[in-house]
Design an enzyme around this catalytic site. Structure first.
Site, PDB file in Angstrom:
ATOM      1  N   HIS A 105      60.992  35.465  59.607  1.00  7.44           N
ATOM      2  CA  HIS A 105      62.450  35.325  59.477  1.00  7.44           C
ATOM      3  C   HIS A 105      62.831  34.146  58.601  1.00  7.44           C
ATOM      4  O   HIS A 105      63.980  33.695  58.629  1.00  7.44           O
ATOM      5  CB  HIS A 105      63.084  35.163  60.873  1.00  7.44           C
ATOM      6  CG  HIS A 105      63.047  36.418  61.675  1.00  7.44           C
ATOM      7  ND1 HIS A 105      63.234  36.426  63.032  1.00  7.44           N
ATOM      8  CD2 HIS A 105      62.823  37.706  61.313  1.00  7.44           C
ATOM      9  CE1 HIS A 105      63.140  37.677  63.474  1.00  7.44           C
ATOM     10  NE2 HIS A 105      62.884  38.466  62.454  1.00  7.44           N
ATOM     11  N   GLY A 171      56.909  33.310  74.063  1.00 10.63           N
ATOM     12  CA  GLY A 171      58.234  32.696  73.963  1.00 10.63           C
ATOM     13  C   GLY A 171      59.254  33.504  73.214  1.00 10.63           C
ATOM     14  O   GLY A 171      60.042  32.961  72.436  1.00 10.63           O
TER      15      GLY A 171
HETATM   16  C1  BV8 Z   1      65.943  44.692  60.105  1.00  7.74           C
HETATM   17  C2  BV8 Z   1      66.816  34.036  61.633  1.00  7.74           C
HETATM   18  C3  BV8 Z   1      65.894  46.551  58.665  1.00  7.74           C
HETATM   19  C4  BV8 Z   1      68.225  33.557  61.600  1.00  7.74           C
HETATM   20  C5  BV8 Z   1      66.896  35.933  63.152  1.00  7.74           C
HETATM   21  C6  BV8 Z   1      67.358  48.932  66.802  1.00  7.74           C
HETATM   22  C7  BV8 Z   1      66.084  49.145  66.298  1.00  7.74           C
HETATM   23  C8  BV8 Z   1      65.631  48.446  65.190  1.00  7.74           C
HETATM   24  C9  BV8 Z   1      66.442  47.479  64.576  1.00  7.74           C
HETATM   25  C10 BV8 Z   1      67.690  47.267  65.100  1.00  7.74           C
HETATM   26  C11 BV8 Z   1      68.158  47.995  66.186  1.00  7.74           C
HETATM   27  N1  BV8 Z   1      69.429  47.578  66.423  1.00  7.74           N
HETATM   28  C12 BV8 Z   1      69.753  46.609  65.540  1.00  7.74           C
HETATM   29  C13 BV8 Z   1      68.724  46.418  64.733  1.00  7.74           C
HETATM   30  C14 BV8 Z   1      68.632  45.460  63.640  1.00  7.74           C
HETATM   31  C15 BV8 Z   1      68.450  44.014  64.071  1.00  7.74           C
HETATM   32  C16 BV8 Z   1      68.227  43.783  65.532  1.00  7.74           C
HETATM   33  O1  BV8 Z   1      67.108  43.834  66.023  1.00  7.74           O
HETATM   34  N2  BV8 Z   1      69.328  43.461  66.235  1.00  7.74           N
HETATM   35  C17 BV8 Z   1      69.221  43.141  67.645  1.00  7.74           C
HETATM   36  C18 BV8 Z   1      70.368  42.205  68.021  1.00  7.74           C
HETATM   37  C19 BV8 Z   1      69.270  44.455  68.446  1.00  7.74           C
HETATM   38  N3  BV8 Z   1      67.302  43.520  63.356  1.00  7.74           N
HETATM   39  C20 BV8 Z   1      67.455  43.140  62.076  1.00  7.74           C
HETATM   40  O2  BV8 Z   1      68.500  43.186  61.474  1.00  7.74           O
HETATM   41  C21 BV8 Z   1      66.187  42.675  61.378  1.00  7.74           C
HETATM   42  N4  BV8 Z   1      66.073  43.376  60.140  1.00  7.74           N
HETATM   43  O3  BV8 Z   1      65.915  45.413  61.079  1.00  7.74           O
HETATM   44  O4  BV8 Z   1      65.873  45.152  58.826  1.00  7.74           O
HETATM   45  C22 BV8 Z   1      65.962  46.829  57.230  1.00  7.74           C
HETATM   46  C23 BV8 Z   1      65.325  47.950  56.776  1.00  7.74           C
HETATM   47  C24 BV8 Z   1      65.381  48.237  55.438  1.00  7.74           C
HETATM   48  C25 BV8 Z   1      66.065  47.378  54.564  1.00  7.74           C
HETATM   49  C26 BV8 Z   1      66.698  46.239  55.050  1.00  7.74           C
HETATM   50  C27 BV8 Z   1      66.651  45.957  56.393  1.00  7.74           C
HETATM   51  C28 BV8 Z   1      66.245  41.202  61.031  1.00  7.74           C
HETATM   52  C29 BV8 Z   1      66.398  40.380  62.282  1.00  7.74           C
HETATM   53  C30 BV8 Z   1      66.256  38.905  61.939  1.00  7.74           C
HETATM   54  C31 BV8 Z   1      67.502  38.151  62.350  1.00  7.74           C
HETATM   55  N5  BV8 Z   1      67.259  36.721  62.180  1.00  7.74           N
HETATM   56  N6  BV8 Z   1      66.591  34.652  62.947  1.00  7.74           N
HETATM   57  C32 BV8 Z   1      68.399  32.304  62.389  1.00  7.74           C
HETATM   58  O5  BV8 Z   1      67.418  31.770  62.965  1.00  7.74           O
HETATM   59  O6  BV8 Z   1      69.546  31.841  62.411  1.00  7.74           O
HETATM   60  S1  BV8 Z   1      66.756  36.536  64.706  1.00  7.74           S
HETATM   61  C33 BV8 Z   1      66.667  35.282  65.877  1.00  7.74           C
HETATM   62  O7  BV8 Z   1      66.740  35.838  67.199  1.00  7.74           O
HETATM   63  C34 BV8 Z   1      65.334  34.587  65.914  1.00  7.74           C
HETATM   64  O8  BV8 Z   1      64.743  34.374  64.692  1.00  7.74           O
HETATM   65  C35 BV8 Z   1      64.497  35.471  66.761  1.00  7.74           C
HETATM   66  O9  BV8 Z   1      63.744  36.358  65.984  1.00  7.74           O
HETATM   67  C36 BV8 Z   1      65.469  36.314  67.463  1.00  7.74           C
HETATM   68  C37 BV8 Z   1      65.086  36.502  68.887  1.00  7.74           C
HETATM   69  O10 BV8 Z   1      65.074  35.329  69.496  1.00  7.74           O
HETATM   70  P1  BV8 Z   1      63.807  34.807  70.345  1.00  7.74           P
HETATM   71  O11 BV8 Z   1      62.922  34.077  69.425  1.00  7.74           O
HETATM   72  O12 BV8 Z   1      63.183  35.876  71.159  1.00  7.74           O
HETATM   73  O13 BV8 Z   1      64.617  33.821  71.214  1.00  7.74           O
HETATM   74  P2  BV8 Z   1      65.500  34.186  72.478  1.00  7.74           P
HETATM   75  O14 BV8 Z   1      66.418  33.044  72.742  1.00  7.74           O
HETATM   76  O15 BV8 Z   1      66.056  35.563  72.341  1.00  7.74           O
HETATM   77  O16 BV8 Z   1      64.402  34.234  73.632  1.00  7.74           O
HETATM   78  C38 BV8 Z   1      63.704  33.060  73.935  1.00  7.74           C
HETATM   79  C39 BV8 Z   1      62.616  33.477  74.904  1.00  7.74           C
HETATM   80  O17 BV8 Z   1      61.836  32.327  75.203  1.00  7.74           O
HETATM   81  C40 BV8 Z   1      63.184  33.981  76.218  1.00  7.74           C
HETATM   82  O18 BV8 Z   1      62.487  35.158  76.587  1.00  7.74           O
HETATM   83  C41 BV8 Z   1      62.899  32.857  77.197  1.00  7.74           C
HETATM   84  O19 BV8 Z   1      62.586  33.346  78.492  1.00  7.74           O
HETATM   85  C42 BV8 Z   1      61.681  32.220  76.593  1.00  7.74           C
HETATM   86  N7  BV8 Z   1      61.543  30.783  76.881  1.00  7.74           N
HETATM   87  C43 BV8 Z   1      62.535  29.850  76.983  1.00  7.74           C
HETATM   88  N8  BV8 Z   1      61.980  28.649  77.263  1.00  7.74           N
HETATM   89  C44 BV8 Z   1      60.628  28.834  77.312  1.00  7.74           C
HETATM   90  C45 BV8 Z   1      60.349  30.189  77.061  1.00  7.74           C
HETATM   91  N9  BV8 Z   1      59.106  30.677  77.060  1.00  7.74           N
HETATM   92  C46 BV8 Z   1      58.095  29.810  77.304  1.00  7.74           C
HETATM   93  N10 BV8 Z   1      58.283  28.501  77.548  1.00  7.74           N
HETATM   94  C47 BV8 Z   1      59.532  27.976  77.561  1.00  7.74           C
HETATM   95  N11 BV8 Z   1      59.711  26.670  77.810  1.00  7.74           N
END
Ligand code: BV8
Length: 224
Positions: A105, A171
């Protein structure tokens, strides 16, 4: 043994980097669709640039933790048999000692010139539209993959998942695709799958094994 490790915001949480979906997560402060999409950038470039400027400026104030350092030790032990892919845009894996990190990303410490396509290292602010070091044009945006944009190096990631004997997800909430689908690709080719996360994620049921607890405890215990 060929191992693919996927990390998410949870591996940097204990370093003080806010996650996206926990109570004090980044998205709490901003609606992701208001800051992490090309449309948001087109509508209000200064808002989006400031969002990333703030996070880039915060990087020197946080330090890698025991989980980052354990993955660097794993790289020492496995060499090319380890493929580390992260969803994170911070630089804590590198500062924790990992030398080969695939930022699917993008990275906060890089800019992307939409005029000449160069991606210069960048530690300062972008909101004042500085000139690109390569072509001079004021067309620099964060080198970060927004929703609706293609993550970096998906062909390499797919190859690594097909060759993996073990896939470990650390994570991440399993809320964002295509990263959330990696466990299925790995399983389909016969790899064993393990989730190390603070609590069950959206994808926990798809893993052969899941261990829950803080990354700074789980990751060193698994690596060492
Ligand atoms: C794309 C950069 C296609 C920006 C980020 C259905 C199917 C397929 C795709 C989609 C779909 N519906 C929608 C989509 C598209 C979309 C998507 O997935 N949307 C989601 C909301 C449903 N995806 C996209 O758009 C991606 N691109 O599909 O392209 C395409 C095809 C052809 C041509 C062009 C395009 C691109 C997605 C990238 C977005 N950018 N980041 C920025 O950082 O500002 S995403 C961002 O959130 C992060 O980078 C990360 O990837 C993402 C998820 O976050 P996590 O890392 O999991 O963090 P989160 O807070 O969610 O969870 C933290 C976890 O840690 C928790 O589980 C917690 O319990 C745990 N934790 C907390 N503390 C601890 C811990 N674990 C251990 N120890 C601890 N102490």
């Amino acid at each position: 043994m060929r191992v693919v490790v996927l990390t998410g915001a949870g591996i940097s949480a204990e370093s003080g980097v806010p996650t996206f979906r926990d109570s004090d997560g980044l998205w709490e402060g901003h609606d992701p669709m208001m800051v992490a999409t090309p449309e948001a950038f087109a509508a209000d470039p200064d808002l989006v640039q400031r969002f990333y400027d703030e996070r880039r400026a915060a990087l020197p104030r946080v330090q890698p933790n025991a989980a980052h350092r354990a993955l660097a030790r794993l790289e020492e032990a496995l060499g090319d048999d380890l493929f580390l892919v992260t969803q994170n845009v911070d630089d804590l894996h590198e500062r924790g000692g990992s030398r080969r990190v695939h930022h699917m990303h993008g990275r906060l410490r890089a800019a992307w010139c939409t005029s000449c396509d160069q991606r210069p290292e960048w530690t300062g602010s972008l909101v004042d539209r500085p000139g690109c070091p390569g072509c001079g044009s004021p067309s620099l945006r964060p080198d970060v993959v927004w929703f609706g944009e293609m993550p970096h190096g998906m062909d390499v990631i797919e190859q690594e998942l097909w060759a993996a004997e073990l896939f470990v997800s650390m994570g991440t909430s399993g809320a964002v695709y295509p990263a959330a689908g990696f466990v299925h690709w790995a399983s389909a080719n016969g790899a064993r799958t393990l989730e190390l996360n603070l609590e069950p994620s959206d994808g926990s049921a798809h893993f052969d094994q899941a261990r829950h607890g803080p990354a700074t405890e789980l990751v060193p215990a698994w690596v060492d």
